[in-house]
Motif scaffolding. Sequence first.
Motif, PDB file in Angstrom:
ATOM      1  N   SER A 176       0.838  -1.189   0.000  1.00  0.00           N
ATOM      2  CA  SER A 176       0.000   0.000   0.000  1.00  0.00           C
ATOM      3  C   SER A 176       0.879   1.247   0.000  1.00  0.00           C
ATOM      4  N   THR A 177       0.271   2.371  -0.304  1.00  0.00           N
ATOM      5  CA  THR A 177       1.006   3.635  -0.293  1.00  0.00           C
ATOM      6  C   THR A 177       0.427   4.544   0.765  1.00  0.00           C
ATOM      7  N   SER A 178       1.257   5.396   1.260  1.00  0.00           N
ATOM      8  CA  SER A 178       0.785   6.424   2.194  1.00  0.00           C
ATOM      9  C   SER A 178       1.505   7.721   1.861  1.00  0.00           C
ATOM     10  N   CYS A 179       0.827   8.847   2.083  1.00  0.00           N
ATOM     11  CA  CYS A 179       1.404  10.144   1.732  1.00  0.00           C
ATOM     12  C   CYS A 179       1.975  10.797   2.973  1.00  0.00           C
ATOM     13  N   ARG A 180       3.108  11.382   2.854  1.00  0.00           N
ATOM     14  CA  ARG A 180       3.772  12.114   3.925  1.00  0.00           C
ATOM     15  C   ARG A 180       4.008  13.537   3.431  1.00  0.00           C
ATOM     16  N   PRO A 181       3.748  14.526   4.236  1.00  0.00           N
ATOM     17  CA  PRO A 181       3.992  15.906   3.800  1.00  0.00           C
ATOM     18  C   PRO A 181       5.495  16.164   3.673  1.00  0.00           C
ATOM     19  N   THR A 182       5.845  17.099   2.816  1.00  0.00           N
ATOM     20  CA  THR A 182       7.246  17.444   2.663  1.00  0.00           C
ATOM     21  C   THR A 182       7.747  18.166   3.893  1.00  0.00           C
ATOM     22  N   ALA A 183       9.028  18.000   4.179  1.00  0.00           N
ATOM     23  CA  ALA A 183       9.621  18.683   5.340  1.00  0.00           C
ATOM     24  C   ALA A 183       9.767  20.164   5.041  1.00  0.00           C
ATOM     25  N   LYS A 184       9.453  20.990   6.026  1.00  0.00           N
ATOM     26  CA  LYS A 184       9.588  22.444   5.818  1.00  0.00           C
ATOM     27  C   LYS A 184      10.566  23.040   6.771  1.00  0.00           C
TER      28      LYS A 184
END
Length: 184
Positions: A176-184
């Motif tokens: 499965s895939t999961s989305c992670r926000p980009t590091a800021k």
Amino acid sequence: MIDEARTPLIISGPTDQTTDLYYRINAIIPQLKAETDYTIEEKTKTASLTEDGNVRVEKLLGVDNLYDPAHMDMVHHVVKALQAYTLYKRDVDYVVKDGEVIIVDEFTGRLMPGRRWSDGLHQAVEAKEGVKIANENQTLASVTFQNYFRMYKKLSGMTGTARKRPSLPRSTTSTSTSCRPTAK
């Protein structure tokens, strides 16, 4: 995602065959005539000798019967040499650089140093181009990237396209895939 899904990882090793026959066959190929001595199928990239071609090759090589079990390797070498001469073009399918034949990827146009055509084709192209012929390799084992990665319990990776088509990783790798926000 891996874009070379059909290209397997290959473990190969050298064979004990010499390259002498490639030079010998290469010398006779320019004497053969298309349609009279051989036919070419460009779509499938195959070549075959005609009846007249069989007789002519037997005469040029000095053998009684090209299809005698003792000479079957000659038939194979002749067919590969015909393919090299008629179907594989310099600066299109391959380039010659520093005395070496380097394959050009047909999809990307990039050079693929270290890769070689199998089954004697690369040696036939080397003979055609007059460079040193490297010994033929035999495939000892092969595996696709997907099957290689399936050997591991955990997989991780990054891609921007999996978010748009989350079913694709699931169908090809059962993950499965999961989305992670980009590091800021």
